[in-house]
Design an enzyme around this catalytic site. Structure first.
Site, PDB file in Angstrom:
ATOM      1  N   CYS A 177      31.425  -1.026  19.580  1.00 37.92           N
ATOM      2  CA  CYS A 177      31.624  -0.231  18.276  1.00 37.92           C
ATOM      3  C   CYS A 177      31.702   1.252  19.213  1.00 37.92           C
ATOM      4  O   CYS A 177      31.106   2.187  18.472  1.00 37.92           O
ATOM      5  CB  CYS A 177      30.424   0.006  17.352  1.00 37.92           C
ATOM      6  SG  CYS A 177      30.485  -1.533  16.542  1.00 37.92           S
ATOM      7  N   ASP A 178      32.541   1.374  20.141  1.00 37.60           N
ATOM      8  CA  ASP A 178      32.808   2.538  20.900  1.00 37.60           C
ATOM      9  C   ASP A 178      34.202   2.837  21.110  1.00 37.60           C
ATOM     10  O   ASP A 178      34.804   1.768  21.535  1.00 37.60           O
ATOM     11  CB  ASP A 178      32.211   2.659  22.041  1.00 37.60           C
ATOM     12  CG  ASP A 178      32.143   3.950  22.941  1.00 37.60           C
ATOM     13  OD1 ASP A 178      33.004   4.456  23.056  1.00 37.60           O
ATOM     14  OD2 ASP A 178      30.860   4.596  23.371  1.00 37.60           O
TER      15      ASP A 178
END
Length: 389
Positions: free
Chosen positions: A337-338
């Site tokens: 989730c970057d």
């Protein structure tokens, strides 16, 4: 790793290597780097044959797998260590202390002292404070000064962070001599993934000019560390490792005195082609109906082993179950989730249109700078597993 024999090979073309055959015959519950130790040995012999009078100091940071260090010790390789941990690793596998150089120019004083006690005699430096630390904690040691060189055309230039200029190098040699150290020579790095040996010429000219200036200033140099830069195949043609190394050494021997000690520090060129990663497609999507590119999300990304996709410098090759079918451009991304975890976007990758979630993929020539870059568990994903065949 939890690998089980599976009816998996039917979905792939005929395996082109032992590694592909192994991956095709097994299933993996997480991204896994599969290493062929025999390929490491073959690359070592290939480079060694071309390097002639140069001694290989394997850059441990490229891949510190126990099996690799163990095999290279058996082959008589020397080692370039960047930390106390890498020194301890090499020693634990039987490497002789004098076959290990402490090649990082940024070292903790206690680690210098540890290395000195362990019998390490060769240290790199590029700053006055580093020379002072070595003199205090490794009295009488040999030092080589790393030079700052202009970019060579390498896919991954290694300028700015490490190295020093000509005049500062001479001053550091004088400081080392005054503090009881032996300024033995010079080192440099032409840049990672320097695909053409002709690219070494300008860099070697720069280093040779500093060498000559040092000799004229009264320093008795006898050591040249030519660093790494030896390439691996990522889709663009490169010479055979023996041919490549021989062409580099022709240029070195034409510029430097006969009989000096020469160190070479291959990392990528020694182990990259000995490894492939078994991965899985997690999602294929489009941001809108008229989007020109699909987004393909893998279960491995920048933080779990593919850090060298940063700036898209290293272009990995992919094998899928649908190879041979129609392809289209894809933006490739990792699972975290970057928003930085995008592998290839500036130059999209052509992958089969029929690729879908659940498809197994192989990523070729990942033996270098993958497992050693993998995070401990960013976003809760496990670090890259490693299997040696």
């Amino acid at each position: 790793m939890n690998a089980t024999i599976a009816d998996f090979s039917a979905s792939f073309p005929v395996a082109s290597s032992r590694i592909e055959g192994f991956i095709a015959a097994h299933s993996f519950d997480r991204p896994t780097l599969v290493l062929d130790i025999e390929r490491v040995e073959a690359q070592y012999h290939g480079l060694n044959a071309g390097l002639g009078n140069a001694t290989i100091h394997y850059a441990v940071k490229a891949n510190p797998a126990d099996a690799i260090i163990d095999r290279l010790v058996d082959l008589g390789s020397h080692f370039d260590a960047a930390s106390r941990g890498e020194i301890e690793l090499c020693l634990s596998h039987g490497a002789h202390p004098q076959a290990i150089s402490f090649g990082n120019t940024v070292k903790r004083p206690s680690d210098i002292a540890f290395a000195h006690r362990a019998g390490i005699t060769m240290f790199a430096a590029d700053a006055a404070e580093e020379i002072a630390k070595i003199a205090e904690h490794a009295p009488g040691a040999e030092v080589y000064i790393r030079l700052l060189v202009e970019a060579s055309g390498a896919d991954w230039p290694l300028t700015r962070k490490f190295g020093t200029t000509r005049d500062t190098a001479l001053a550091l040699m004088a400081q080392a001599r005054d503090l009881g150290l032996r300024p033995a020579g010079l080192s440099f790095h032409v840049g990672s993934q320097t695909r053409d040996p002709a690219m070494w010429g300008d860099t070697l000219d720069q280093v040779a000019a500093v060498w000559q200036a040092a000799v004229e200033a009264g320093f008795d140099l006898d050591l040249l560390n030519i660093g790494g830069g030896f390439p691996a195949f990522y889709g663009e043609a490169i010479p055979h490792p023996t041919v490549y190394a021989a062409r580099v050494m022709e240029q070195v021997n034409a510029r430097f005195p006969e009989g000096i000690r020469i160190m070479a520090e291959p990392g990528r060129g020694l182990v990259a082609e000995a490894g492939m990663i078994a991965a899985e497609v997690l999602l294929v999507s489009k941001k809108s109906e008229d989007d020109l590119h699909r987004w393909v999300y893998l279960d491995i990304g920048k933080f779990s082993g593919l850090a060298e996709t940063m700036d898209e410098a290293i272009r990995y090759q992919f094998v899928t179950p649908h190879d041979g079918e129609a392809t289209g451009p894809c933006i490739l991304a990792g699972p975290s989730c970057d928003s930085a975890d995008v592998l290839y976007e500036k130059r999209p990758v052509a992958l089969p249109v029929s690729l879908k979630s659940g498809d197994k993929v192989m990523i070729r020539n990942c033996g270098a700078y993958t497992s050693s870059y993998s995070s401990v568990g960013f976003n809760g994903f496990p670090p890259l597993d490693v299997v040696v065949i």
